[in-house]
Scaffold this active site. Structure first.
Site, PDB file in Angstrom:
ATOM      1  N   LYS A  98      42.283  -5.932  59.985  1.00  0.00           N
ATOM      2  CA  LYS A  98      43.203  -6.585  59.039  1.00  0.00           C
ATOM      3  C   LYS A  98      44.603  -5.980  59.151  1.00  0.00           C
ATOM      4  CE  LYS A  98      43.723  -7.614  54.086  1.00  0.00           C
ATOM      5  NZ  LYS A  98      44.996  -6.930  53.804  1.00  0.00           N
ATOM      6  N   ARG A 142      57.825   1.200  47.112  1.00  0.00           N
ATOM      7  CA  ARG A 142      57.830   0.020  46.256  1.00  0.00           C
ATOM      8  C   ARG A 142      58.701   0.318  45.039  1.00  0.00           C
ATOM      9  NH1 ARG A 142      51.278  -0.813  47.000  1.00  0.00           N
ATOM     10  NH2 ARG A 142      51.385  -1.130  49.253  1.00  0.00           N
ATOM     11  N   TYR A 187      52.410  -2.856  39.541  1.00  0.00           N
ATOM     12  CA  TYR A 187      51.621  -2.320  40.652  1.00  0.00           C
ATOM     13  C   TYR A 187      51.139  -3.456  41.548  1.00  0.00           C
ATOM     14  CZ  TYR A 187      47.568  -0.827  43.278  1.00  0.00           C
ATOM     15  OH  TYR A 187      46.669  -0.627  44.292  1.00  0.00           O
ATOM     16  N   HIS A 199      50.252  -7.725  54.511  1.00  0.00           N
ATOM     17  CA  HIS A 199      49.885  -6.968  53.303  1.00  0.00           C
ATOM     18  C   HIS A 199      50.586  -7.534  52.067  1.00  0.00           C
ATOM     19  CE1 HIS A 199      47.379  -3.308  52.802  1.00  0.00           C
ATOM     20  NE2 HIS A 199      47.924  -3.295  51.590  1.00  0.00           N
ATOM     21  N   GLN A 228      36.065  -3.207  52.923  1.00  0.00           N
ATOM     22  CA  GLN A 228      37.344  -2.867  53.551  1.00  0.00           C
ATOM     23  C   GLN A 228      37.452  -1.364  53.682  1.00  0.00           C
ATOM     24  OE1 GLN A 228      40.077  -1.333  51.662  1.00  0.00           O
ATOM     25  NE2 GLN A 228      41.302  -1.157  53.525  1.00  0.00           N
ATOM     26  N   SER A 272      37.693  -2.807  48.341  1.00  0.00           N
ATOM     27  CA  SER A 272      38.578  -1.834  48.980  1.00  0.00           C
ATOM     28  C   SER A 272      37.986  -0.433  48.939  1.00  0.00           C
ATOM     29  CB  SER A 272      39.934  -1.838  48.279  1.00  0.00           C
ATOM     30  OG  SER A 272      40.743  -0.783  48.744  1.00  0.00           O
ATOM     31  N   ARG A 300      53.940  -5.976  51.004  1.00  0.00           N
ATOM     32  CA  ARG A 300      53.929  -4.706  50.286  1.00  0.00           C
ATOM     33  C   ARG A 300      54.133  -3.488  51.185  1.00  0.00           C
ATOM     34  NH1 ARG A 300      51.620  -4.783  45.221  1.00  0.00           N
ATOM     35  NH2 ARG A 300      50.241  -2.989  45.469  1.00  0.00           N
TER      36      ARG A 300
END
Length: 383
Positions: free
Chosen positions: A254, A168, A28, A278, A131, A110, A281
């Site tokens: 960001k 991913r 992950y 990122h 964030q 986050s 990602r």
């Protein structure tokens, strides 16, 4: 053997983290998107940055202290926000907030973290940055900003480079899913990492504790299915303007890689931007973040702060980013490798690794302070 000699760098910590965290948790965090070209490109482009050292500077100890957004930090870097940090190691957000308070560096929480701002803000002792993945509902958006401010977060970081979830593929192969699926394979992998399993059982399964207030269900599985109904990955400039009016403090955007987007950030009143892809990602065709950095620094011309993120693995990488014009740096994966490898001690150890390496390389370069590096950047821009 001491921690310093057993785990002297981020790659050593990453290797230990890979042994201690279950396969699905590791994949992950470590994986990129698509063929993961951008992950490798970030590293290659970083390695290609050469800095010509200046000699005969005499004996000095570098001053790493850095002021940004009205607060002085001990170093020019901090722990960047990472969603589901608690999946990599339980209590990661708590550990990193405590590191931020002890060491005097920022920690970014986050929106999709596993701890709430009400818990993390006080622990960070004024060093918390919040964030935000922008909520669709303006009332939820306003409430989330109020919760962050009331909890002591000083900087708002709005992430804008996740319009949709990326594909991913390593995560798919590893069986990573949100919500997690309890299959014989995943249970076996967790059983092979007893320290992680015991810590998870003691602390409880990861939850979206910032967002669960806005869900009708309290289960992690149910909440995971509702995340997309609460947060919006596709804000526009008008929404940024609205949040600029609503947030009484420094606001950072960001996920900037375009010089034009950087200039727009100045126009809408942002106090800073994060040059980031990122960590490779999201969009595999994007440029390496370090390659985009100099042009963006030139485009904003010192009107707002430029923070760098993506591909940093050492203090030397931080020096490279500063030398190319960044005012500050954020690291995501590195600090999570630390907590997965060493638990509560991990964040402090990553801080010390980066600090020591940055000090050494600043002496090699011939810069006695971060301000001296910035002066060299200004001289190059004026030439």
């Amino acid at each position: 053997m001491s921690i310093e000699t057993r785990y002297p760098s981020i790659p050593y910590l990453a290797a230990r983290a890979r042994r201690r965290a279950p396969f699905f948790a590791w994949e992950y965090l470590a994986s990129g998107t698509g063929h993961e070209v951008l992950v490798d490109k970030n590293r290659a482009a970083m390695n290609a940055v050469e800095i010509v050292p200046r000699v005969l500077k005499g004996r000095f100890m570098p001053d790493l202290s850095t002021e940004i957004f009205g607060r002085r930090y001990t170093v020019p870097f901090g722990a960047g926000p990472v969603g589901l940090s608690g999946l990599m190691w339980p209590k990661t957000e708590i550990y990193l907030a405590e590191t931020a308070a002890r060491k005097g560096m920022p920690y970014g929480l986050s929106t999709t973290a596993n701890e709430a701002p009400e818990v993390i803000g006080p622990l960070a002792d004024g060093n918390g940055w919040f964030q935000l993945y922008t909520p669709v509902d303006p009332e939820i958006r306003a409430d989330m900003l109020k919760r962050a401010a009331d909890s002591g977060f000083s900087v708002l970081v709005i992430t804008v480079d996740v319009p949709v979830g990326s594909r991913r593929e390593r995560q798919l192969v590893a069986g990573v899913s949100v919500p997690p699926k309890f299959t014989p394979q995943s249970i076996f992998r967790a059983a092979m990492c007893p320290a992680w399993s015991i810590a998870t059982l003691c602390h409880g399964m990861p939850k979206f504790r910032t967002l669960e207030k806005y869900f009708t269900t309290k289960s992690f599985a149910g909440a995971a299915r509702l995340v997309g109904q609460v947060v919006d990955g596709r804000p526009d400039w008008e929404m940024i303007r609205q949040m600029r009016e609503a947030w009484d403090g420094p606001l950072v955007i960001k996920g900037i890689l375009s010089e034009e987007d950087a200039r727009m950030a100045v126009e809408v009143g942002a106090d800073g931007i994060v040059v980031s892809n990122h960590g490779g990602r999201q969009f595999d065709a994007a440029p390496a973040a370090i390659t985009a950095l100099p042009g963006i620094v030139e485009a904003v011309g010192g009107r707002i702060k430029v923070i760098f993120d993506s591909g940093i693995e050492s203090g030397l990488d931080i020096l490279r980013a500063l030398w190319l014009g960044a005012d500050f740096c954020l690291l995501g994966r590195a600090f999570l490798y630390g907590t997965a490898a060493l638990g509560a001690r991990g964040g402090d150890h990553v801080y010390e690794i980066l600090k020591a390496d940055l000090e050494t390389n600043m002496v090699q370069f011939g810069a006695a302070s971060v301000q001296e590096i910035r002066a060299a950047v200004a001289e190059r821009r004026a030439a």
